[in-house]
Scaffold this active site. Sequence first.
Site, PDB file in Angstrom:
ATOM      1  N   ASN A  78       4.351  -7.941   4.475  1.00  0.00           N
ATOM      2  CA  ASN A  78       4.507  -8.581   5.340  1.00  0.00           C
ATOM      3  C   ASN A  78       5.138  -8.161   6.688  1.00  0.00           C
ATOM      4  O   ASN A  78       5.555  -8.867   7.711  1.00  0.00           O
ATOM      5  CB  ASN A  78       5.411  -9.831   4.957  1.00  0.00           C
ATOM      6  CG  ASN A  78       6.801  -9.525   4.572  1.00  0.00           C
ATOM      7  OD1 ASN A  78       7.162  -8.260   4.474  1.00  0.00           O
ATOM      8  ND2 ASN A  78       7.468 -10.673   4.122  1.00  0.00           N
ATOM      9  N   TYR A  93       3.551  -1.583  -7.812  1.00  0.00           N
ATOM     10  CA  TYR A  93       2.478  -2.425  -7.073  1.00  0.00           C
ATOM     11  C   TYR A  93       1.161  -1.603  -7.096  1.00  0.00           C
ATOM     12  O   TYR A  93       0.257  -2.102  -6.384  1.00  0.00           O
ATOM     13  CB  TYR A  93       3.116  -2.724  -5.619  1.00  0.00           C
ATOM     14  CG  TYR A  93       4.372  -3.544  -5.874  1.00  0.00           C
ATOM     15  CD1 TYR A  93       4.076  -5.137  -6.040  1.00  0.00           C
ATOM     16  CD2 TYR A  93       5.302  -3.284  -5.519  1.00  0.00           C
ATOM     17  CE1 TYR A  93       5.121  -5.669  -5.710  1.00  0.00           C
ATOM     18  CE2 TYR A  93       6.572  -3.622  -5.354  1.00  0.00           C
ATOM     19  CZ  TYR A  93       6.523  -5.164  -5.622  1.00  0.00           C
ATOM     20  OH  TYR A  93       7.606  -5.780  -5.483  1.00  0.00           O
ATOM     21  N   ASN A 134      -0.723 -11.907   4.831  1.00  0.00           N
ATOM     22  CA  ASN A 134       0.654 -11.704   5.449  1.00  0.00           C
ATOM     23  C   ASN A 134       0.611 -10.367   6.245  1.00  0.00           C
ATOM     24  O   ASN A 134       1.157 -10.086   7.174  1.00  0.00           O
ATOM     25  CB  ASN A 134       1.614 -11.801   4.320  1.00  0.00           C
ATOM     26  CG  ASN A 134       1.913 -13.234   3.988  1.00  0.00           C
ATOM     27  OD1 ASN A 134       1.934 -13.930   4.744  1.00  0.00           O
ATOM     28  ND2 ASN A 134       2.534 -13.166   2.604  1.00  0.00           N
ATOM     29  N   ASP A 149      -7.360  -6.652   1.325  1.00  0.00           N
ATOM     30  CA  ASP A 149      -7.986  -7.403   0.011  1.00  0.00           C
ATOM     31  C   ASP A 149      -8.333  -8.741   0.826  1.00  0.00           C
ATOM     32  O   ASP A 149      -7.867  -9.234   1.787  1.00  0.00           O
ATOM     33  CB  ASP A 149      -6.805  -7.593  -0.887  1.00  0.00           C
ATOM     34  CG  ASP A 149      -5.688  -8.202  -0.359  1.00  0.00           C
ATOM     35  OD1 ASP A 149      -4.998  -7.602   0.451  1.00  0.00           O
ATOM     36  OD2 ASP A 149      -5.174  -9.270  -1.053  1.00  0.00           O
TER      37      ASP A 149
END
Length: 227
Positions: A66, A14, A112, A91
């Site tokens: 999350n 990621y 989230n 973001d």
Amino acid sequence: MKLFVGLGNPGTKYAGNRHNIGFMALDQIASDHGFSPWKAKFQGEISEGKFGSEKVVLLKPTTFMNKSGQSVGEAMRFFKLESTDVTVFHDELDLAPAKLRCKAGGGHAGHNGLRSIHQHIGPHYDRVRMGIGHPGHKDAVSGYVLRDFAKSEQDWLDDVLRGVSDGAAHLADGDTGRFLNAVSLRVAPARSSNSNPKPKPEVAKPAPEPEPEDSRSPLQKLVDRFR
């Protein structure tokens, strides 16, 4: 003391995602300002340093997006901080790429990571909303934020991250105006005073008016000379 939190997802898979721009911002600050090496703590990674006399702890939760609030809450309680001492970098779909906004408190707008932080420390913390643009349709959002920034986006991304680092000391002081100005100077630098200005267009000079015709006689001209 301030706690700067960057949001993202852990792991190399990621690392380059749009969703991880918060992690990227903290990495840039830590690298540029000689903060301590990252170490595992508070269900995340932390790096510590100072801007003048102000101590700042950088935190990247490794709980996945999350559940970010678990890490933030744990760090806040350990350092005995108020939620207003926390600034979260995240973001922002609703801002164009390379645009930044600062916000104190408010809702989570469906993000989230922010939703989780709300659940653990409440809504009264500061945010740096880092624009990544919107894919155009809500059904495309998940795939969009979990994809890496495109090669064509690397220039503005680098400018934004360096600008955030340039202004980090002002942010720690609570001066969001000077912080945003530091980012603007990277993203849209002012033209150098040494650059050659555009030449001004020449304005045509009016033609001289013709002298009036002399109607005196030769004898009158001679007389006038000796007056």
